[in-house]
Design an enzyme around this catalytic site. Structure first.
Site, PDB file in Angstrom:
ATOM      1  N   GLY A 131       5.976  -0.894  13.588  1.00 15.37           N
ATOM      2  CA  GLY A 131       6.635   0.090  12.738  1.00 15.37           C
ATOM      3  C   GLY A 131       8.040  -0.316  12.334  1.00 15.37           C
ATOM      4  N   GLY A 184       7.402   8.212   1.777  1.00 16.01           N
ATOM      5  CA  GLY A 184       7.928   9.254   2.638  1.00 16.01           C
ATOM      6  C   GLY A 184       8.657  10.278   1.769  1.00 16.01           C
ATOM      7  N   SER A 186       7.170 -53.527 -32.165  1.00 19.78           N
ATOM      8  CA  SER A 186       6.093 -52.620 -31.758  1.00 19.78           C
ATOM      9  C   SER A 186       5.033 -53.333 -30.924  1.00 19.78           C
ATOM     10  CB  SER A 186       5.390 -52.072 -32.999  1.00 19.78           C
ATOM     11  OG  SER A 186       6.328 -51.407 -33.799  1.00 19.78           O
ATOM     12  N   LYS A 203       3.967 -12.052   2.178  1.00 17.92           N
ATOM     13  CA  LYS A 203       4.321 -11.356   0.933  1.00 17.92           C
ATOM     14  C   LYS A 203       5.711 -11.719   0.422  1.00 17.92           C
ATOM     15  CE  LYS A 203       5.042  -6.742   0.842  1.00 17.92           C
ATOM     16  NZ  LYS A 203       4.611  -5.328   0.759  1.00 17.92           N
ATOM     17  N   ARG A 258      -2.235  -6.398   0.708  1.00 10.36           N
ATOM     18  CA  ARG A 258      -2.725  -6.180  -0.650  1.00 10.36           C
ATOM     19  C   ARG A 258      -2.404  -7.329  -1.622  1.00 10.36           C
ATOM     20  NH1 ARG A 258      -0.457  -0.289  -1.553  1.00 10.36           N
ATOM     21  NH2 ARG A 258       0.730  -0.870   0.284  1.00 10.36           N
ATOM     22  N   GLU A 266       6.500  11.162   6.444  1.00 11.74           N
ATOM     23  CA  GLU A 266       5.633  10.127   5.880  1.00 11.74           C
ATOM     24  C   GLU A 266       4.432  10.769   5.184  1.00 11.74           C
ATOM     25  OE1 GLU A 266       6.223   6.655   5.767  1.00 11.74           O
ATOM     26  OE2 GLU A 266       8.075   7.760   6.108  1.00 11.74           O
TER      27      GLU A 266
HETATM   28  C1  UD1 Z   1       8.185   2.894   4.413  1.00  9.48           C
HETATM   29  C2  UD1 Z   1       8.848   4.210   4.817  1.00  9.48           C
HETATM   30  C3  UD1 Z   1       8.589   5.246   3.748  1.00  9.48           C
HETATM   31  C4  UD1 Z   1       9.095   4.756   2.438  1.00  9.48           C
HETATM   32  C5  UD1 Z   1       8.504   3.403   2.084  1.00  9.48           C
HETATM   33  C6  UD1 Z   1       9.188   2.815   0.867  1.00  9.48           C
HETATM   34  C7  UD1 Z   1       8.730   4.229   7.238  1.00  9.48           C
HETATM   35  C8  UD1 Z   1       8.059   4.784   8.439  1.00  9.48           C
HETATM   36  N1  UD1 Z   1       8.296   4.648   6.067  1.00  9.48           N
HETATM   37  O1  UD1 Z   1       6.799   3.150   4.386  1.00  9.48           O
HETATM   38  O2  UD1 Z   1       9.235   6.464   4.096  1.00  9.48           O
HETATM   39  O3  UD1 Z   1       8.812   5.704   1.417  1.00  9.48           O
HETATM   40  O4  UD1 Z   1       8.708   2.469   3.162  1.00  9.48           O
HETATM   41  O5  UD1 Z   1       8.538   1.646   0.459  1.00  9.48           O
HETATM   42  O6  UD1 Z   1       9.670   3.472   7.362  1.00  9.48           O
HETATM   43  N2  UD1 Z   1       7.970  -3.811   8.385  1.00  9.48           N
HETATM   44  C9  UD1 Z   1       8.311  -4.607   9.430  1.00  9.48           C
HETATM   45  N3  UD1 Z   1       7.771  -4.372  10.652  1.00  9.48           N
HETATM   46  C10 UD1 Z   1       6.904  -3.361  10.872  1.00  9.48           C
HETATM   47  C11 UD1 Z   1       6.556  -2.543   9.775  1.00  9.48           C
HETATM   48  C12 UD1 Z   1       7.101  -2.791   8.533  1.00  9.48           C
HETATM   49  O7  UD1 Z   1       9.114  -5.543   9.286  1.00  9.48           O
HETATM   50  O8  UD1 Z   1       6.477  -3.200  12.017  1.00  9.48           O
HETATM   51  C13 UD1 Z   1       8.546  -4.099   7.066  1.00  9.48           C
HETATM   52  C14 UD1 Z   1       7.525  -4.465   6.040  1.00  9.48           C
HETATM   53  O9  UD1 Z   1       7.353  -5.883   5.989  1.00  9.48           O
HETATM   54  C15 UD1 Z   1       8.140  -3.941   4.760  1.00  9.48           C
HETATM   55  C16 UD1 Z   1       8.975  -2.758   5.218  1.00  9.48           C
HETATM   56  O10 UD1 Z   1       9.166  -2.919   6.599  1.00  9.48           O
HETATM   57  O11 UD1 Z   1       9.014  -4.882   4.152  1.00  9.48           O
HETATM   58  C17 UD1 Z   1       8.296  -1.433   4.922  1.00  9.48           C
HETATM   59  O12 UD1 Z   1       7.077  -1.389   5.621  1.00  9.48           O
HETATM   60  P1  UD1 Z   1       5.784  -0.684   5.036  1.00  9.48           P
HETATM   61  O13 UD1 Z   1       4.684  -0.830   5.986  1.00  9.48           O
HETATM   62  O14 UD1 Z   1       5.571  -1.135   3.645  1.00  9.48           O
HETATM   63  O15 UD1 Z   1       6.276   0.833   5.056  1.00  9.48           O
HETATM   64  P2  UD1 Z   1       5.648   2.022   4.252  1.00  9.48           P
HETATM   65  O16 UD1 Z   1       4.468   2.538   4.968  1.00  9.48           O
HETATM   66  O17 UD1 Z   1       5.508   1.665   2.837  1.00  9.48           O
END
Ligand code: UD1
Ligand code: CA
Length: 474
Positions: free
Chosen positions: A90, A153, A416, A28, A21, A168
């Site tokens: 994840g 979540g 000057s 990011k 986004r 979630e």
């Molecule tokens: C996650 C939480 C959610 C919480 C929210 C807060 C989980 C499953 N859910 O959701 O409960 O309310 O954050 O913002 O954890 N990342 C990785 N590798 C991955 C996936 C993500 O490094 O495979 C990192 C992302 O770069 C980010 C962070 O983890 O910095 C959170 O990931 P994001 O995809 O934003 O999680 P949310 O779906 O927002």
């Protein structure tokens, strides 16, 4: 078991996601707030909360993210490493990838997200207290109550108010979506528990990912998940788009200004001061001033409206008048710059010297008490103590191939509109007459004059005008 307060603490920062986004080619976590990449603010918070080691999980843009971290924290001698998550499967998978990189003997693991740059170290420390106080609980987490919990979540609690898990948003029922207590993504877990809990994760959920959040339900069954309800929700905001980035940066600029004001600095509302800038008491930073990088401002100095200083040292009592631009330079005690001065890198304006409007300097020292008050280019020069450089003076430092230096002795006077063709030396106390092109060295105390002799033709103006008028008619 050692209390969490004493146990060596490793922080894991999740930063492998792309951040779609942001609509950016840049990862990011490298977008900047107050002159520092987002991820640096998070790592700073982890270190300030007492982490002795920080493992940043990288994926998207990993080379760039790692290099940026190395430059900033390697240079500070901090223990900041990266762990690779090859595929973004994840948040649970991300922490799995970090585990082999924990410091040996790490007992507690603080887990943060790389996109939450406003974290408050005190709030993070409160988790350590909560984990100790919770006895057998292998995990503590922050929670936040939000008017609009969409996307987060949700925290699930049992009849007795104990946390039993996290659902979630995408997996939640309508009733669960009505819960306003959310997971901001800040956890502290015992390392041994975490290792086991991560191994037990499955992808049986709406997104087919390994959810770190499922670790919380495991903790609830294994002794409890201690929750600290955050009272400062603002520090937990995550950045997903440019609007949130802008809002968070405003908050950070506000914090920096407040801290400096507490230290006795006057800062007008629209000044923007980066995180690494140091300012001594009684300095005044006016409206729309921008101070960047490793800039340092001495006691009682005044930086007037609209000036932009990057990596500049301003000593006590100096005055930078409006709309001056300077980078990688020093401005001595009591010196005056501007309005509209331009100090390019390696300019050294010594104590009580004056550099005025539309004067540009580069790799030049303007020694104590020397003055160049109007319209001049001073490149590759050494302007002696108390010398006076007149309006329109140009140090011709470039022959189209190489740069050359000019030395002007103490107390010299440069009339000057003089051109000083480098390399050349003008002696102490010498006098260069207005309009002279200096191409040879000038001895101490000598007068250099090089201009066409003036001739006056009596009554000639009328004749000339008549002739020009005639010509214009044809
Ligand atoms: C996650 C939480 C959610 C919480 C929210 C807060 C989980 C499953 N859910 O959701 O409960 O309310 O954050 O913002 O954890 N990342 C990785 N590798 C991955 C996936 C993500 O490094 O495979 C990192 C992302 O770069 C980010 C962070 O983890 O910095 C959170 O990931 P994001 O995809 O934003 O999680 P949310 O779906 O927002
Ligand atoms: Ca998120």
């Amino acid at each position: 078991m050692a209390t969490a307060h004493q146990a060596p603490l490793t922080a894991v920062v999740l930063a492998a996601g792309q951040g779609t986004r942001m609509k950016s080619t840049r990862p990011k976590v490298l977008h900047e707030l107050c002159g520092r990449p987002m991820i640096h603010h998070v790592v700073d918070a982890a270190l300030a909360a007492g982490a002795s080691d920080v493992v940043v999980v990288v994926g998207h843009g990993r080379a760039e993210v790692s290099a940026t971290l190395d430059r900033a924290f390697g240079a500070q001698g901090k223990n900041v490493r990266t762990a690779l998550q090859p595929e973004q499967r994840g948040t649970g998978d991300a922490v799995r990838c970090a585990m082999p990189h924990l410091a040996p003997g790490a007992e507690a693991v603080l887990i943060l997200c790389g996109d939450t740059p406003l974290l408050d170290p005190e709030q993070l420390k409160s988790l350590r207290g909560a984990l100790d106080a919770a006895g057998d609980a292998p995990l503590a987490l922050l929670t936040a109550k939000l008017a609009d919990p969409t996307g987060y979540g949700r925290i699930l609690r049992d009849g007795a108010g104990r946390v039993v898990g996290i659902r979630e948003h995408k997996d939640a029922s309508a009733a669960e979506r009505a819960i306003t207590e959310v997971n901001p993504g800040v956890y502290l877990a015992r390392a041994a528990f975490l290792e086991r809990a991560l191994a037990a994760l499955t992808t049986d959920n709406a997104q087919g990912e390994l959810y770190l959040t499922d670790v919380v339900a495991q903790a609830a069954r294994a002794g409890g998940a201690a929750a600290v309800v955050a009272d400062d929700v603002g520090s937990l905001v995550g950045i997903n788009d440019r609007a949130q980035l802008a809002a968070a940066e405003e908050v950070l600029y506000g914090r920096i200004a407040d801290r400096l004001r507490k230290g006795g600095v006057t800062i007008r509302a629209s000044a923007r001061i980066d995180a690494g800038v140091v300012i001594e008491p009684d300095a005044v930073i006016e409206h729309a001033v921008v101070l960047r990088g490793a800039t340092r401002i001495g006691a009682g100095a005044r930086i007037d409206v609209g000036s932009v200083l990057t990596d500049v040292v301003v000593e006590a009592g100096a005055l930078v008048k409006p709309y001056s631009v300077a980078s990688r330079s020093t401005i001595g005690a009591g010196a005056q710059i501007g309005p509209f001065s331009h100090l390019r890198p390696d300019s050294e304006i010594q104590a009580d010297a004056h550099v005025g409007n539309f004067v540009e300097t580069k790799k030049t020292v303007v020694r104590r008490g020397a003055k160049a008050n109007h319209l001049a280019y001073l490149g590759d020069g050494d302007i002696g103590e108390g010398a006076n450089v007149g309006a329109g003076t140009i140090l011709c430092n470039y022959d189209g191939f190489r740069k050359h230096r000019t030395e002007i002795g103490a107390g010299a006077f440069i009339g000057s509109d003089s051109q000083i063709v480098a390399p050349v030396k003008i002696g102490a106390g010498a006098y260069v007459a207005t309009g002279t092109t200096v191409t040879r060295d000038v001895p101490d105390d000598a007068l250099a004059i090089g201009r066409v002799k003036q001739e006056n033709k009596e009554g000639y103006a009328g004749k000339l005008k008549a002739r020009l008028k005639d010509a214009a008619k044809k």
